[in-house]
Design an enzyme around this catalytic site. Structure first.
Site, short mmCIF file in Angstrom:
data_model
loop_
_atom_site.label_atom_id
_atom_site.label_comp_id
_atom_site.label_asym_id
_atom_site.label_seq_id
_atom_site.Cartn_x
_atom_site.Cartn_y
_atom_site.Cartn_z
CG ASP A 95 -84.13 84.59 -22.55
OD1 ASP A 95 -83.30 84.93 -21.35
OD2 ASP A 95 -83.94 84.83 -23.52
CB THR B 234 -72.77 82.73 -18.60
OG1 THR B 234 -73.99 83.68 -18.41
CG2 THR B 234 -71.26 83.82 -18.38
C1 GLA Z 1 -80.90 85.92 -24.89
C2 GLA Z 1 -80.90 84.41 -25.03
C3 GLA Z 1 -80.43 83.76 -23.71
C4 GLA Z 1 -79.13 84.38 -23.42
C5 GLA Z 1 -79.20 85.77 -23.54
C6 GLA Z 1 -77.57 86.42 -23.42
O1 GLA Z 1 -81.84 86.60 -24.30
O2 GLA Z 1 -82.43 83.92 -25.32
O3 GLA Z 1 -80.63 82.51 -23.86
O4 GLA Z 1 -78.34 83.62 -24.12
O5 GLA Z 1 -79.44 86.19 -24.72
O6 GLA Z 1 -77.20 86.24 -22.08
#
Ligand code: GLA
Length: 402
Positions: free
Chosen positions: A188, A53
């Site tokens: 993240d 999202t």
């Molecule tokens: C990875 C990406 C995040 C996010 C997740 C899925 O961790 O780095 O930005 O999009 O996937 O939620």
């Protein structure tokens, strides 16, 4: 510096005194002036709910965890980074003002950060350091964000980088999008920077408003189960999901000009275009629209103490990632199925991008042992793989440890 791995390298990540001593033992510059040594750390994360999202301007609910990446370092004035990986003893080097092409190694994450900080005008500095990690790599626990964020601190003389923390979130994203080549969102590094002990973090990826949400951690534990299959995060598969979401927005905006992202799309709008939209694109959009609502519902359920509802939302999220977004794997599905049939497990779902890696489980404290036992017993015969089960604690974001 030598190139021998350091025994028990992972243990150094959680022990700043030993990490500092290990740097002193290897690096004459550090040994000459131990008072100049800094130890900085950035955590990994699990995402409780709100998957894929973030790059759709939606909601996410990650938790920074007590596993991460630490660097003991001495700042230098020569603009050169020399960093050793404790796990292998390998040393990589580059000039902060001329990071060059990607090398296809862990050093790219450090160099990419130097490039992005330079572009942001923060004047990254050189350093000599030793890096230790207790965060499993390619596990969907954000080891990339952790190395980038800890590098931002190391490149800032071992102190908090001289930019607003939300700006730093975007500088890290710039490094990932512009240097590493993954068009990911901001979840993240947001979690790694803003983490708080015992709390999850609700982020609105459009307005950037955020708040922390207390978790009932006396009652429940957060347990990660590693599938033993590396997260096969092909940048291409991830970037393809992103383009499909953009395609959905473009199609819906044709008749709904106010729609700028899937955040603006309601189930009714999606139903209206279902006949004309590519079925794959429709599935991707349906996941995002419902997943955003699930994040809000999960917050309300946490706040009402309704863990049963949180669990239902976890399972619904996993099913949607499996069937609509198609980023699960047989291994992750097996882990979720085993968890679902273990009494005392409240909810389970894949966490992170998917394509392998880990599940996150909300587990009553007195049922953690039963989950571990069930996974170790039932998972290997189903998959031929060895799982890892570990409880994680909701922890603070990036900081200087010493
Ligand atoms: C990875 C990406 C995040 C996010 C997740 C899925 O961790 O780095 O930005 O999009 O996937 O939620």
């Amino acid at each position: 510096m030598t190139t021998t791995p350091i025994a028990d390298a992972a243990a150094l990540a959680g022990d700043p005194v030993r990490l500092r001593d290990a740097l002193i033992a290897r690096d004459p510059l550090a040994a000459a002036d131990p008072s100049a040594i800094r130890v900085v750390q950035a955590p990994g994360r699990v995402n409780l709910i709100g998957e894929h999202t973030d790059y759709n301007e939606g909601f996410v609910l990650p938790v920074a965890i007590d596993l991460g990446i630490a660097v003991a370092m001495v700042p230098t004035a020569d603009g050169r980074v020399e960093l050793t990986l404790a796990e292998t003893g390998e040393t990589g080097a580059f000039e902060v003002g001329a990071v060059g092409e990607r090398r296809g190694s862990w050093l790219d994450y450090v160099a990419g950060m130097a490039w992005a900080l330079g572009e942001a005008g923060t004047g990254p500095r050189g350093f000599r350091g030793l890096l230790a990690s207790d965060l499993p790599q390619a596990a969907g626990l954000s080891s990339s964000a952790a190395i980038e964020v800890v590098s931002a601190w190391a490149l800032s003389g071992g102190e908090r980088p001289p930019v607003d923390p939300m700006r730093l979130v975007h500088v890290v994203q710039r490094s990932e999008n512009g240097y590493i080549g993954l068009n990911n969102g901001i979840m993240d590094q947001f979690a790694s920077i803003f983490g708080e002990p015992r709390r999850a973090l609700l982020l609105d990826c459009r307005s950037l408003e955020h708040r922390s949400v207390p978790l009932p951690l006396d009652e429940i534990a957060l347990v990660a189960c590693h599938s033993g299959s590396a997260r096969r995060l092909e940048a291409s598969a991830y970037n393809e999901r992103r383009s499909q979401c953009e395609a959905a927005v473009a199609a819906i905006a044709g008749s709904q000009p106010r729609v700028r992202s899937l955040r603006d799309v309601t189930p009714a709008m999606l139903a209206a275009v279902r006949e004309t939209l590519d079925p794959v694109v429709t599935r991707r959009a349906a996941h995002i629209v419902a997943e955003n609502q699930r994040v809000l519902d999960a917050i309300a359920a946490f706040e009402a103490g309704d863990l049963g509802e949180v669990g239902r939302l976890f399972y619904a999220s996993h099913a949607s990632l499996r069937d609509l977004y198609e980023v699960s794997s047989p291994e992750l599905d097996a882990l979720v199925e085993i968890a679902m049939s273990t009494p005392g497990v409240i909810g389970a779902r894949l966490t992170g991008a998917g394509f392998g890696g880990c599940t996150i489980n909300l587990v009553r404290r007195d049922a953690v042992a039963a989950l571990r036992e069930a996974v170790l017993r039932d998972y290997p015969p189903r998959t031929g793989l060895t799982p890892r089960v570990f409880a994680v604690e909701a922890s603070a974001g990036a900081r200087r440890l010493a």
